[in-house]
Design an enzyme around this catalytic site. Structure first.
Site, PDB file in Angstrom:
ATOM      1  N   LEU A 173      69.273  63.462  78.108  1.00 24.84           N
ATOM      2  CA  LEU A 173      69.519  64.159  76.838  1.00 24.84           C
ATOM      3  C   LEU A 173      70.997  64.113  76.461  1.00 24.84           C
ATOM      4  CD1 LEU A 173      67.080  67.136  77.444  1.00 24.84           C
ATOM      5  CD2 LEU A 173      66.949  65.583  75.489  1.00 24.84           C
TER       6      LEU A 173
ATOM      7  N   SER B  97      58.030  83.915  90.715  1.00 28.76           N
ATOM      8  CA  SER B  97      57.221  83.594  89.529  1.00 28.76           C
ATOM      9  C   SER B  97      56.153  82.557  89.847  1.00 28.76           C
ATOM     10  CB  SER B  97      58.073  83.034  88.402  1.00 28.76           C
ATOM     11  OG  SER B  97      59.067  83.915  88.084  1.00 28.76           O
TER      12      SER B  97
ATOM     13  N   GLU C  29      58.932  70.614  81.816  1.00 26.65           N
ATOM     14  CA  GLU C  29      58.529  71.134  80.495  1.00 26.65           C
ATOM     15  C   GLU C  29      59.769  71.267  79.614  1.00 26.65           C
ATOM     16  OE1 GLU C  29      55.463  74.457  79.912  1.00 26.65           O
ATOM     17  OE2 GLU C  29      57.320  75.427  79.279  1.00 26.65           O
TER      18      GLU C  29
HETATM   19  P1  GTP Z   1      52.074  79.742  80.166  1.00 26.28           P
HETATM   20  O1  GTP Z   1      53.235  78.911  80.631  1.00 26.28           O
HETATM   21  O2  GTP Z   1      51.173  80.134  81.265  1.00 26.28           O
HETATM   22  O3  GTP Z   1      52.528  80.905  79.334  1.00 26.28           O
HETATM   23  O4  GTP Z   1      51.140  78.859  79.256  1.00 26.28           O
HETATM   24  P2  GTP Z   1      51.410  77.527  78.448  1.00 26.28           P
HETATM   25  O5  GTP Z   1      52.342  76.657  79.216  1.00 26.28           O
HETATM   26  O6  GTP Z   1      50.114  76.979  78.018  1.00 26.28           O
HETATM   27  O7  GTP Z   1      52.099  78.144  77.187  1.00 26.28           O
HETATM   28  P3  GTP Z   1      52.953  77.535  76.035  1.00 26.28           P
HETATM   29  O8  GTP Z   1      53.155  76.072  76.148  1.00 26.28           O
HETATM   30  O9  GTP Z   1      52.362  78.038  74.768  1.00 26.28           O
HETATM   31  O10 GTP Z   1      54.312  78.303  76.257  1.00 26.28           O
HETATM   32  C1  GTP Z   1      55.183  77.992  77.256  1.00 26.28           C
HETATM   33  C2  GTP Z   1      56.520  78.680  77.026  1.00 26.28           C
HETATM   34  O11 GTP Z   1      56.899  78.623  75.638  1.00 26.28           O
HETATM   35  C3  GTP Z   1      56.585  80.157  77.356  1.00 26.28           C
HETATM   36  O12 GTP Z   1      56.840  80.366  78.718  1.00 26.28           O
HETATM   37  C4  GTP Z   1      57.745  80.637  76.459  1.00 26.28           C
HETATM   38  O13 GTP Z   1      59.007  80.269  77.027  1.00 26.28           O
HETATM   39  C5  GTP Z   1      57.551  79.805  75.212  1.00 26.28           C
HETATM   40  N1  GTP Z   1      56.672  80.522  74.257  1.00 26.28           N
HETATM   41  C6  GTP Z   1      55.386  80.238  73.972  1.00 26.28           C
HETATM   42  N2  GTP Z   1      54.906  81.093  73.056  1.00 26.28           N
HETATM   43  C7  GTP Z   1      55.907  81.949  72.744  1.00 26.28           C
HETATM   44  C8  GTP Z   1      56.013  83.074  71.851  1.00 26.28           C
HETATM   45  O14 GTP Z   1      55.086  83.474  71.171  1.00 26.28           O
HETATM   46  N3  GTP Z   1      57.223  83.691  71.792  1.00 26.28           N
HETATM   47  C9  GTP Z   1      58.296  83.274  72.537  1.00 26.28           C
HETATM   48  N4  GTP Z   1      59.446  83.954  72.405  1.00 26.28           N
HETATM   49  N5  GTP Z   1      58.216  82.229  73.391  1.00 26.28           N
HETATM   50  C10 GTP Z   1      57.046  81.584  73.510  1.00 26.28           C
HETATM   51 MG    MG Z   2      54.175  77.397  80.578  1.00 22.80          MG
END
Ligand code: GTP
Ligand code: MG
Length: 231
Positions: free
Chosen positions: A49, A77, A167
């Protein structure tokens, strides 16, 4: 070589009642090794990047990236997430099921910069795109906007190569402003945000998105003047 002392783990989410102290000690050491692996992958993507940001500056006389932050999920975590998902607490389960152990947040100036950076990264031939979620074209119902990529990158060690997921969240300064405050409000206040407040937050996200587009239009207009004056 200096051996780093294994840091104490704050919360084991009940693991200490299920496993012996030797088993916990061995899990801790393996998780620290895994963290090193993910830290290495994060460094590789961060360097890519930085190179893209420098090259863009060279060509377009401005940086597309305002700032970048990386983080490795803490052992607590990782344990908590595996536990929450009903998965076994093991390195294998973490590697197989969690794609967000290594995370990089990239904050750009303009919306177009997000897609340019994402495309440039995705087109590199040692990078494998695992998942792309465009919360800009399709924002979350609460108003959250960002481009999420899960990429895999090879990490070379003395005796092996590992392909590691990272990610990446790419967003504008304005999107980051909203997401940071929304995150803080959600975690620092009530468990359940009242519906009227959620609506207000969503409206703020819309206004911010409108402003983001306007600022980009202004930039493009000024760029046009700049180019015309060069003629
Ligand atoms: P998890 O990691 O288990 O939460 O599920 P996921 O990986 O399917 O979720 P997603 O890709 O939607 O979100 C991953 C990350 O994006 C989160 O850990 C947050 O850092 C950010 N994020 C996602 N949704 C929100 C939101 O509504 N508000 C904020 N502030 N951050 C978000
Ligand atoms: Mg996630």
């Amino acid at each position: 070589m200096i051996m780093k002392k294994v840091a104490p783990i704050k919360s084991l989410h009940g693991l200490d009642t299920l496993l012996s102290s030797e088993e916990i000690e061995s899990i801790k050491v393996s998780f620290f090794e895994m963290q090193h692996l993910f830290q290495s992958a994060t460094r590789e993507i961060s360097t890519k990047l930085e190179i893209l940001d420098d090259e863009f500056k060279f060509i377009h006389r401005r940086n597309p990236i305002h700032n970048m932050q990386s983080r490795i999920k803490s052992i607590e975590s990782i344990f908590e997430k595996l536990n929450r998902k009903g998965l076994e607490i093991s390195i294998e389960a973490a590697k197989e099921n969690l794609t967000d152990i290594a995370g990089i947040r990239v904050v750009c100036y303009y919306i177009d910069d997000i897609y340019k950076i994402a495309e440039m990264l995705k087109s590199q031939d040692d990078i494998l795109l695992i998942r792309e979620t465009d919360y800009i074209k399709a924002p979350k119902p609460n108003g959250y906007r960002s481009l999420h990529l899960v990429l895999k990158v090879p990490v070379f060690f003395s005796d092996r190569k590992e392909i590691v997921p990272v990610e990446i969240q790419i967003r504008t300064l304005a999107m980051d402003f909203w997401a940071s405050l929304e995150h803080q409000l959600r975690y620092k206040t009530l468990e359940e945000v009242p519906l009227s407040v959620s609506k207000e937050l969503q409206e703020c996200a819309e206004k911010i998105a409108y402003t983001d587009l306007k600022m980009q239009e202004i930039y493009k207009t000024l760029m046009k003047y700049d180019c015309d004056s060069d003629l």
